[in-house]
Design a protein around this motif. Structure first.
Motif, PDB file in Angstrom:
ATOM      1  N   THR A  36       0.832  -1.205   0.000  1.00 48.03           N
ATOM      2  CA  THR A  36       0.000   0.000   0.000  1.00 48.03           C
ATOM      3  C   THR A  36       0.863   1.251   0.000  1.00 48.03           C
ATOM      4  O   THR A  36       0.592   2.206  -0.746  1.00 48.03           O
ATOM      5  CB  THR A  36      -0.937   0.006   1.214  1.00 48.03           C
ATOM      6  OG1 THR A  36      -1.741  -1.169   1.185  1.00 48.03           O
ATOM      7  CG2 THR A  36      -1.830   1.222   1.209  1.00 48.03           C
ATOM      8  N   GLN A  43       1.432   6.535  -6.959  1.00 51.13           N
ATOM      9  CA  GLN A  43       0.281   7.341  -7.387  1.00 51.13           C
ATOM     10  C   GLN A  43      -0.348   8.016  -6.170  1.00 51.13           C
ATOM     11  O   GLN A  43      -1.284   7.483  -5.566  1.00 51.13           O
ATOM     12  CB  GLN A  43      -0.754   6.459  -8.083  1.00 51.13           C
ATOM     13  CG  GLN A  43      -0.288   5.896  -9.390  1.00 51.13           C
ATOM     14  CD  GLN A  43      -1.367   5.072 -10.067  1.00 51.13           C
ATOM     15  OE1 GLN A  43      -2.262   4.566  -9.410  1.00 51.13           O
ATOM     16  NE2 GLN A  43      -1.270   4.960 -11.377  1.00 51.13           N
ATOM     17  N   GLU A  45      -2.344  10.401  -5.925  1.00 45.95           N
ATOM     18  CA  GLU A  45      -3.732  10.848  -6.082  1.00 45.95           C
ATOM     19  C   GLU A  45      -4.750   9.791  -5.654  1.00 45.95           C
ATOM     20  O   GLU A  45      -5.913  10.121  -5.400  1.00 45.95           O
ATOM     21  CB  GLU A  45      -3.999  11.294  -7.521  1.00 45.95           C
ATOM     22  CG  GLU A  45      -3.888  10.202  -8.562  1.00 45.95           C
ATOM     23  CD  GLU A  45      -2.476  10.006  -9.099  1.00 45.95           C
ATOM     24  OE1 GLU A  45      -2.317   9.187 -10.008  1.00 45.95           O
ATOM     25  OE2 GLU A  45      -1.535  10.660  -8.596  1.00 45.95           O
ATOM     26  N   VAL A  46      -4.363   8.549  -5.572  1.00 48.31           N
ATOM     27  CA  VAL A  46      -5.295   7.496  -5.142  1.00 48.31           C
ATOM     28  C   VAL A  46      -4.986   6.996  -3.731  1.00 48.31           C
ATOM     29  O   VAL A  46      -5.422   5.918  -3.348  1.00 48.31           O
ATOM     30  CB  VAL A  46      -5.304   6.309  -6.141  1.00 48.31           C
ATOM     31  CG1 VAL A  46      -5.856   6.717  -7.472  1.00 48.31           C
ATOM     32  CG2 VAL A  46      -3.945   5.679  -6.251  1.00 48.31           C
ATOM     33  N   SER A  47      -4.265   7.797  -2.954  1.00 48.10           N
ATOM     34  CA  SER A  47      -3.855   7.338  -1.622  1.00 48.10           C
ATOM     35  C   SER A  47      -5.056   7.113  -0.699  1.00 48.10           C
ATOM     36  O   SER A  47      -5.033   6.216   0.141  1.00 48.10           O
ATOM     37  CB  SER A  47      -2.874   8.328  -0.993  1.00 48.10           C
ATOM     38  OG  SER A  47      -3.501   9.574  -0.773  1.00 48.10           O
ATOM     39  N   GLY A  48      -6.123   7.903  -0.853  1.00 46.30           N
ATOM     40  CA  GLY A  48      -7.314   7.702  -0.019  1.00 46.30           C
ATOM     41  C   GLY A  48      -7.970   6.366  -0.271  1.00 46.30           C
ATOM     42  O   GLY A  48      -8.365   5.661   0.666  1.00 46.30           O
ATOM     43  N   GLN A  49      -8.101   5.998  -1.542  1.00 46.71           N
ATOM     44  CA  GLN A  49      -8.699   4.701  -1.874  1.00 46.71           C
ATOM     45  C   GLN A  49      -7.810   3.549  -1.417  1.00 46.71           C
ATOM     46  O   GLN A  49      -8.298   2.529  -0.924  1.00 46.71           O
ATOM     47  CB  GLN A  49      -8.939   4.604  -3.373  1.00 46.71           C
ATOM     48  CG  GLN A  49     -10.017   5.521  -3.882  1.00 46.71           C
ATOM     49  CD  GLN A  49     -10.112   5.482  -5.400  1.00 46.71           C
ATOM     50  OE1 GLN A  49      -9.145   5.152  -6.080  1.00 46.71           O
ATOM     51  NE2 GLN A  49     -11.277   5.821  -5.920  1.00 46.71           N
ATOM     52  N   LEU A  50      -6.503   3.724  -1.590  1.00 48.22           N
ATOM     53  CA  LEU A  50      -5.584   2.662  -1.162  1.00 48.22           C
ATOM     54  C   LEU A  50      -5.628   2.483   0.347  1.00 48.22           C
ATOM     55  O   LEU A  50      -5.588   1.354   0.844  1.00 48.22           O
ATOM     56  CB  LEU A  50      -4.162   2.987  -1.611  1.00 48.22           C
ATOM     57  CG  LEU A  50      -3.882   2.851  -3.102  1.00 48.22           C
ATOM     58  CD1 LEU A  50      -2.481   3.343  -3.421  1.00 48.22           C
ATOM     59  CD2 LEU A  50      -4.040   1.415  -3.539  1.00 48.22           C
ATOM     60  N   ARG A  51      -5.704   3.585   1.083  1.00 50.45           N
ATOM     61  CA  ARG A  51      -5.734   3.506   2.541  1.00 50.45           C
ATOM     62  C   ARG A  51      -6.999   2.789   3.015  1.00 50.45           C
ATOM     63  O   ARG A  51      -6.948   1.945   3.905  1.00 50.45           O
ATOM     64  CB  ARG A  51      -5.670   4.910   3.134  1.00 50.45           C
ATOM     65  CG  ARG A  51      -5.477   4.917   4.627  1.00 50.45           C
ATOM     66  CD  ARG A  51      -5.321   6.325   5.182  1.00 50.45           C
ATOM     67  NE  ARG A  51      -4.189   7.006   4.583  1.00 50.45           N
ATOM     68  CZ  ARG A  51      -4.292   8.125   3.863  1.00 50.45           C
ATOM     69  NH1 ARG A  51      -5.461   8.683   3.659  1.00 50.45           N
ATOM     70  NH2 ARG A  51      -3.215   8.698   3.367  1.00 50.45           N
ATOM     71  N   THR A  52      -8.139   3.104   2.407  1.00 52.06           N
ATOM     72  CA  THR A  52      -9.390   2.444   2.774  1.00 52.06           C
ATOM     73  C   THR A  52      -9.323   0.949   2.489  1.00 52.06           C
ATOM     74  O   THR A  52      -9.704   0.113   3.324  1.00 52.06           O
ATOM     75  CB  THR A  52     -10.563   3.066   1.995  1.00 52.06           C
ATOM     76  OG1 THR A  52     -10.606   4.454   2.264  1.00 52.06           O
ATOM     77  CG2 THR A  52     -11.872   2.425   2.378  1.00 52.06           C
ATOM     78  N   THR A  53      -8.823   0.606   1.326  1.00 51.78           N
ATOM     79  CA  THR A  53      -8.694  -0.808   0.964  1.00 51.78           C
ATOM     80  C   THR A  53      -7.713  -1.513   1.886  1.00 51.78           C
ATOM     81  O   THR A  53      -7.915  -2.677   2.256  1.00 51.78           O
ATOM     82  CB  THR A  53      -8.245  -0.932  -0.502  1.00 51.78           C
ATOM     83  OG1 THR A  53      -9.137  -0.189  -1.314  1.00 51.78           O
ATOM     84  CG2 THR A  53      -8.215  -2.372  -0.954  1.00 51.78           C
TER      85      THR A  53
END
Length: 76
Positions: A36, A43, A45-53
């Motif tokens: 993660t 990337q 810009e997708v750190s929020g989605q990666l953190r949630t996942t």
């Protein structure tokens, strides 16, 4: 004849089983968080989605350790 006991396992063998069942989730969480962070570095810009996942993945991996505890109470 004289029999010599070379080694004796004392204690509860399920403790050893729980220790072994905790190794898998520990390794899994390490790999999960590492990948993660690597994805966030590539990337941002997708750190929020990666953190949630990642947090969802950690919850599912920790479930394996809790199953090891539950197996102790079920089978002993």
């Amino acid at each position: 004849m004289d029999t010599t006991i070379l080694a004796e396992v004392s204690g509860n063998i399920s403790t050893v089983g729980y220790g072994l069942s905790a190794i898998g989730p520990g390794i899994g969480i390490g790999i999960l968080v590492g990948k993660t962070v690597e994805g966030m570095a590539r990337q941002p810009e997708v750190s929020g989605q990666l953190r949630t996942t990642m947090f969802l993945g950690i919850a599912f991996v920790e479930l394996l350790a809790f199953l090891g505890v539950a197996a102790h109470f079920i089978f002993v």
